[in-house]
Scaffold this active site. Sequence first.
Site, PDB file in Angstrom:
ATOM      1  N   PRO A 222      -5.078 -14.694   4.649  1.00  0.00           N
ATOM      2  CA  PRO A 222      -5.555 -14.447   6.021  1.00  0.00           C
ATOM      3  C   PRO A 222      -6.372 -13.165   6.105  1.00  0.00           C
ATOM      4  CG  PRO A 222      -3.207 -15.006   6.008  1.00  0.00           C
ATOM      5  CD  PRO A 222      -3.606 -14.805   4.580  1.00  0.00           C
ATOM      6  N   THR A 224      -9.569 -12.620   5.271  1.00  0.00           N
ATOM      7  CA  THR A 224     -10.572 -12.329   4.246  1.00  0.00           C
ATOM      8  C   THR A 224     -11.978 -12.769   4.645  1.00  0.00           C
ATOM      9  OG1 THR A 224      -9.886 -14.377   3.152  1.00  0.00           O
ATOM     10  CG2 THR A 224      -8.971 -12.324   2.312  1.00  0.00           C
ATOM     11  N   GLY A 225     -12.141 -13.389   5.808  1.00  0.00           N
ATOM     12  CA  GLY A 225     -13.482 -13.709   6.291  1.00  0.00           C
ATOM     13  C   GLY A 225     -13.910 -15.141   6.088  1.00  0.00           C
ATOM     14  N   GLU A 443      11.846  12.823  -0.388  1.00  0.00           N
ATOM     15  CA  GLU A 443      10.412  12.571  -0.567  1.00  0.00           C
ATOM     16  C   GLU A 443       9.832  13.429  -1.687  1.00  0.00           C
ATOM     17  OE1 GLU A 443       9.112  10.081   0.733  1.00  0.00           O
ATOM     18  OE2 GLU A 443      10.741   9.661   2.143  1.00  0.00           O
ATOM     19  N   HIS A 446      10.494  11.799  -5.014  1.00  0.00           N
ATOM     20  CA  HIS A 446       9.483  10.788  -5.356  1.00  0.00           C
ATOM     21  C   HIS A 446       8.225  11.458  -5.916  1.00  0.00           C
ATOM     22  CE1 HIS A 446      11.506   7.292  -3.816  1.00  0.00           C
ATOM     23  NE2 HIS A 446      11.582   7.759  -2.581  1.00  0.00           N
ATOM     24  N   ASP A 519      13.475   1.676  -1.448  1.00  0.00           N
ATOM     25  CA  ASP A 519      13.157   2.062  -2.827  1.00  0.00           C
ATOM     26  C   ASP A 519      13.868   1.156  -3.824  1.00  0.00           C
ATOM     27  OD1 ASP A 519      11.723   4.162  -1.734  1.00  0.00           O
ATOM     28  OD2 ASP A 519      13.436   5.525  -1.813  1.00  0.00           O
TER      29      ASP A 519
END
EC number: 3.4.24.-
Length: 636
Positions: A222, A224-225, A443, A446, A519
């Site tokens: 969906p 994508t033109g 964070e 990570h 995660d």
Amino acid sequence: MKLSPPKKNLPPQKNNEPPFPYLRLLVQVGIALFLVWIWQESLHKATVSTIPYSEFLNKINQKEIIECKITPDEIYGKMLVSKPEEKGQPPKIALFSTVRVDDPDLVKRLQSAGVVYGSVKPSLLSQILFSWVVPILIFFLVWFALARFMGGGGAGYSLLNIGKSRARLLVDESTGVTFADVAGCDEAKYELQEVVDFLKNPSRYRALGAKIPKGVLLVGPPGTGKTLLAKAVAGEAKVPFFSISGSEFVEMFVGVGAARVRDLFGQAKSKAPCIVFIDELDAIGRQRGVRIQVGSDEHEQTLNQLLVEMDGFDPNEGIIVLAATNRPEILDRALLRPGRFDRQVVVDLPDANGREAILRVHARGKPLSENIDFKEIAQATMGFSGADLANLLNEAALLAARRKSSRIEQVDLLEAMEKVIAGPERKSRVLSEKERERVAYHEVGHALVAFYSEHAEPVRKISIVPRGKSALGYTLQLPTAQKYLLSKSELLDRICVAMGGRAAEELIYGDITTGAENDLEVATTIARQMVCLYGMGEKSGLAHYVPPQPLLGGLDTSYLKECSDETARIIDLEIEKILEENYQRALSILRHHHVELKEVTKYLLQKETLNAEEFKSILENLKEQRKEAPSYSSTL
């Protein structure tokens, strides 16, 4: 046979005009008169007292009945309720009605009591009204309501034209789209150029005995033109363009869909050469014989009629059928055979160059700053479709308007990109200091694991600002280049980075929270793919344990079991081993760089957001300090 070009000024379409211009007015007047009549009757009945026949006879004997009218079904009239208390005052009189009984002595009783009586015969008009007009009116109202209900909300749609096609006709002036307005799908445009050339120069193809495909199926995720490409084909060829959705063929009544297919192709033949575009083809093109539900007959009749029309019309008529779907695997095989949709054009997600071109197309007409770098945005938006990129630019324009700026700046594009990826900022979500500190360590965990892993994607931003539905913080990693292959080392590093947040929590607090749910989901999915799809397990071997996943838009992780119980146990052990090894690796990295973990977290708590330059600057400063202090220790 020579194809004549379409007329520039097509006559106005009258498919949407109601069959009777004053039908609605007549119905409304009829309903109003009927309601007024019912209201008057109800008022009349409210003032009439219904009495038993025995009481009626007693009142005759007591001379309380003043006058009455006798009809075949009832007797009604006036009766004396009470005599006047004083002379000169009128008596109280009320209306009454009673059921007529077969009583031969009734007339004698009325005469002896001095009652004024008479007989009333129903008029022929009232008999016709109640016997014919009212039932017909009620039936007509029900029919009209049903016709409006089945019309789907469009003006003029009723049971009289329910079999008419709802296709929208656009001519070359009104499509307003050419291949210059489509970017990011060069291969698809190249395939469709042949269709355009045939519509412009059909004689050249016929001279060589070539046959253009009757149907071209645009396949892709969906956004994508696909619809835009179909409009561009019509705009380039300058021919009429019929556009309809697959769901608009099917109604409650069996046979309506087939009638609309016939009507659509009938209109197309009258406007040939032309293009018929059917969006969401899977709504009517599903595999036959696999559904057991109400409405299957209607779907199958509609599909059968489409098959007949596509294989039945003369190939020289110049009708090209374009269709779009994102679920080609569920289409009926008869649709995809040669002679129908015999060519499939894949419209995939754009690469970095395609995304940059799409951004430039959608930026037309928008005031942009001179420092706009579409290449940076294109590289950072891997996996975005054309619709996503259009939405990104619109969000950037809204952000610029919110800042009361006259131009869209690069910062607006970056903020819009984060908003699309991670969701809007949740400024109302206030965390306690302990939770805020834990989120920051999570964070930064990570980010540090990503920074010190050789094959991990670089960190672009670290934030502890809550976003979206559940994200309390996020670490944004963006690839430096488009990748079509991933090595085992890269996949393992992705798992290790995903484990970095949980590892940081355990290392600092000796306890873990629910914050690593997503995660763990990401890490488990990658590990399962490595073992089941890519043959990267040590003991599971090279077998492919997952059935094909034909749905576009990503791999379905709801794997079906296609192996023995023993093999399934080995797969589970392999997945668990991969996850545990990379969790321990993340712990090792953070133990070795625990000073960096604490320092970066301290800066993050102060600023709430760190970009890539700030993050690297902190680490470089710590590295310089380590060189200047030989006794510096970074082990925990």
